[in-house]
Design an enzyme around this catalytic site. Structure first.
Site, PDB file in Angstrom:
ATOM      1  N   GLU A 189       0.798  -1.232   0.000  1.00 12.96           N
ATOM      2  CA  GLU A 189       0.000   0.000   0.000  1.00 12.96           C
ATOM      3  C   GLU A 189       0.836   1.290   0.000  1.00 12.96           C
ATOM      4  OE1 GLU A 189      -2.928  -0.386   3.143  1.00 12.96           O
ATOM      5  OE2 GLU A 189      -3.445  -2.399   2.502  1.00 12.96           O
ATOM      6  N   ASN A 222       1.985  -5.137  -3.146  1.00 15.23           N
ATOM      7  CA  ASN A 222       0.588  -5.455  -2.837  1.00 15.23           C
ATOM      8  C   ASN A 222      -0.196  -4.174  -2.542  1.00 15.23           C
ATOM      9  OD1 ASN A 222      -1.434  -7.506  -2.108  1.00 15.23           O
ATOM     10  ND2 ASN A 222      -1.176  -6.812   0.014  1.00 15.23           N
ATOM     11  N   HIS A 248     -10.542  -6.097  -1.987  1.00 14.19           N
ATOM     12  CA  HIS A 248     -11.585  -5.899  -0.976  1.00 14.19           C
ATOM     13  C   HIS A 248     -12.748  -5.237  -1.725  1.00 14.19           C
ATOM     14  CE1 HIS A 248      -9.035  -7.063   2.326  1.00 14.19           C
ATOM     15  NE2 HIS A 248      -8.098  -6.199   1.944  1.00 14.19           N
ATOM     16  N   GLU A 285      -6.231 -10.588  -0.965  1.00 11.35           N
ATOM     17  CA  GLU A 285      -7.009 -10.332   0.262  1.00 11.35           C
ATOM     18  C   GLU A 285      -8.500 -10.305  -0.045  1.00 11.35           C
ATOM     19  OE1 GLU A 285      -5.553  -6.929   2.472  1.00 11.35           O
ATOM     20  OE2 GLU A 285      -3.470  -7.391   2.005  1.00 11.35           O
ATOM     21  N   ASP A 334     -12.284 -10.289  -0.312  1.00 12.88           N
ATOM     22  CA  ASP A 334     -13.547 -10.383   0.425  1.00 12.88           C
ATOM     23  C   ASP A 334     -14.535  -9.474  -0.290  1.00 12.88           C
ATOM     24  OD1 ASP A 334     -12.536  -7.920   1.402  1.00 12.88           O
ATOM     25  OD2 ASP A 334     -12.217  -8.674   3.425  1.00 12.88           O
TER      26      ASP A 334
HETATM   27  O1  9MR Z   1      -7.212  -7.785   8.773  1.00 20.02           O
HETATM   28  C1  9MR Z   1      -6.233  -6.971   9.386  1.00 20.02           C
HETATM   29  C2  9MR Z   1      -6.758  -6.437  10.718  1.00 20.02           C
HETATM   30  O2  9MR Z   1      -6.888  -7.510  11.634  1.00 20.02           O
HETATM   31  C3  9MR Z   1      -5.829  -5.372  11.271  1.00 20.02           C
HETATM   32  O3  9MR Z   1      -6.401  -4.810  12.419  1.00 20.02           O
HETATM   33  C4  9MR Z   1      -5.577  -4.332  10.222  1.00 20.02           C
HETATM   34  C5  9MR Z   1      -4.630  -3.297  10.746  1.00 20.02           C
HETATM   35  O4  9MR Z   1      -4.489  -2.237   9.906  1.00 20.02           O
HETATM   36  O5  9MR Z   1      -5.033  -4.931   9.054  1.00 20.02           O
HETATM   37  C6  9MR Z   1      -5.917  -5.819   8.465  1.00 20.02           C
HETATM   38  O6  9MR Z   1      -5.376  -6.348   7.271  1.00 20.02           O
HETATM   39  C7  9MR Z   1      -5.083  -5.406   6.249  1.00 20.02           C
HETATM   40  C8  9MR Z   1      -3.918  -5.929   5.454  1.00 20.02           C
HETATM   41  O7  9MR Z   1      -2.844  -6.168   6.313  1.00 20.02           O
HETATM   42  C9  9MR Z   1      -3.518  -4.972   4.362  1.00 20.02           C
HETATM   43  N1  9MR Z   1      -4.630  -4.643   3.511  1.00 20.02           N
HETATM   44  C10 9MR Z   1      -5.841  -4.225   4.189  1.00 20.02           C
HETATM   45  C11 9MR Z   1      -6.233  -5.249   5.244  1.00 20.02           C
HETATM   46  C12 9MR Z   1      -7.544  -4.861   5.880  1.00 20.02           C
HETATM   47  O8  9MR Z   1      -7.409  -3.657   6.587  1.00 20.02           O
END
Ligand code: 9MR
Length: 456
Positions: free
Chosen positions: A160, A202, A238, A265, A267
């Site tokens: 990101e 990513n 997402h 990722e 969903d």
């Molecule tokens: O699913 C993850 C969540 O449990 C954490 O709290 C969060 C913290 O920022 O990150 C989430 O996963 C993220 C991933 O690492 C990167 N892309 C977005 C995902 C959803 O926020």
């Protein structure tokens, strides 16, 4: 669940529901033919994975589904910077290792996520800048990638780093402010630490051709032209209640740069056309030969970060949803073709390629080169002949004065003259006609002669 146990479960369940046994037997036959997400993805040489949390591994319903359905895992949080280096120079791998070991116990691939991300930086890094931060970032990449060396299928090296909106530019962050070259420096450090891992960039909101995905596309094209080691791009996906019409075309344009693409990722909000959107994503991946796999971001709706949106394939109780069935059907309809590299686009650096003859249908190898003054990256495509192979060896000859400096997705014997490359654990088995890739970086000039391939 083993077949016998599962049959017994279905029989009991259907007896309890008053369904005649003959009907349940017919259902079992169909269910077994349809298999599981991982097994049906594997038919085309792909994986189907889930993001998992170490804290949930004690939940029997959760691990039951995980062990049964998936052949890749991604740590949802456990390999992030705040988790692995909570104070500077003190590394903690306990939870990351739990995810790794869960993956190993399943015979699954493990995607590493994520070496550098502007979020979930530990507090000590958040307050750093400049050279001190750059050094800390590179040390982090080196240490973590070294700890997991040889065990990770693909690393999200950088997560990101691009801004949302129409600029197509990098996102501001303390990482970015250390200098625009931080991303390539991270990829080079990761390659040096773990040459076998595929190295991915990513991001999210990149699910169609848009300003953000084009900014990333331009970066990948630039990296490929300059020999910066990048192997894959992750599309988080997402998704809300729709999917861009050019979703597949967007994956394909990246693949045409000479990188793998992965859905990392996935969903999808429930309420719209969830099952159809899931199926569309699956079909798009299957249609892009370099799309090597799909990961969903959690197992049950209750495991999801998107509270209340029910965006996953299993409901809170672990039952399969309609979206599950649509993904499974799409995977099973997808045929048995292995993912294979597509040719680089004309805008990519023009590779020189040669292909060996295919003796006895065993395997063949072709090499494409990105060369610069004093060095090169060679990407070798290994293609099985008309029969499956259980391992392969590629031999090639380097010009005098040239040497291999790092190899990924293979192990090499020798670094100069005649060099032999052997498959690693996860890419030795190829279906008939199946394709895999490995590569190496070298000093001097790349191989000019045709590589030889032999299959086990
Ligand atoms: O699913 C993850 C969540 O449990 C954490 O709290 C969060 C913290 O920022 O990150 C989430 O996963 C993220 C991933 O690492 C990167 N892309 C977005 C995902 C959803 O926020």
């Amino acid at each position: 669940m083993p077949l016998l146990k599962r049959n017994r479960f279905l029989l009991l369940a259907s007896a309890a529901a008053g369904v005649v046994v003959a009907a349940s037997v017919a259902v079992i036959g169909t269910a077994e033919a349809a298999s599981t997400l991982g097994a049906s993805a594997a038919q085309s040489g792909r994986y189907f994975g889930a993001a998992i949390a170490a804290g949930r591994l004690g939940d029997a319903t959760y691990t039951g589904i995980l062990n049964r359905e998936f052949n890749s895992v991604t740590p949802e949080n456990e390999m992030k910077w705040d988790a692995t280096e909570p104070s500077q120079g003190r590394f903690t791998y306990t939870n990351g290792d739990r995810i790794l070991n869960q993956g190993i116990s399943m015979g699954a691939k493990v995607r590493g996520h994520a070496l550098l991300w502007y979020q979930q930086e530990p507090g000590w890094a958040q307050s750093m800048s400049g050279t001190a931060l750059r050094n800390a970032m590179m040390n982090h990449v080196t240490q973590v990638a070294t700890h997991y060396k040889g065990k990770i299928y693909a690393w999200d090296v950088v997560n990101e780093a691009f801004a949302d909106g129409g600029s197509g530019a990098r996102r501001d962050s303390n990482l970015q402010r250390t200098g625009n070259d931080w991303i390539e420096a991270a990829f080079r450090a990761a390659r040096a630490a773990d040459p076998a891992a595929k190295l991915c960039y990513n991001d999210y909101n990149t699910d169609g051709v848009n300003a953000k995905s084009t900014g990333i596309y331009n970066m990948v094209r630039d990296f490929k032209s300059r020999g910066v080691p990048i192997d894959c791009v992750g599309f988080q996906s997402h998704l809300g209640t729709g999917i861009p019409g050019d979703y597949q075309a967007n994956l394909q344009r990246f693949a045409d740069l000479g990188v793998d693409v992965q859905i990392t990722e996935l969903d999808v909000a429930q309420g719209g056309n969830q099952a159809n959107i899931y199926a569309s994503v699956t079909r798009a991946c299957l249609a892009v030969s370099r799309c090597t796999g799909i990961t969903v971001w959690g197992i049950r709706d209750s495991d999801s970060w998107r509270t209340g949106e029910n965006p996953l394939l299993f409901d809170n109780s672990g039952n399969k949803k309609a979206a599950y069935t649509s993904v499974l059907n799409a995977l099973n309809a997808g045929g048995t073709t292995s993912p294979s590299p597509s040719s680089p686009s004309p805008s990519a650096p023009s590779p020189s390629a040669s292909t060996s003859p295919q003796p006895g249908g065993a395997c063949s190898a072709s090499v494409s080169l990105n060369s610069w003054n004093g060095g090169f990256v060679a990407t070798i495509k290994v293609t099985a002949g008309s029969a499956p192979v259980n391992g392969w060896t590629v031999s090639l000859s380097l010009p005098s004065g040239s040497a291999v400096t790092s190899t990924w997705s293979a192990t090499n014997s020798g670094t100069t003259g005649n060099v032999t490359f052997r498959n690693v654990s996860y890419n030795g088995q190829l279906a008939a006609g199946g394709v895999t890739e490995f590569g190496f970086q070298g000093t001097g000039t790349g191989p000019t002669a045709t590589p030889a391939c032999s299959a086990a």
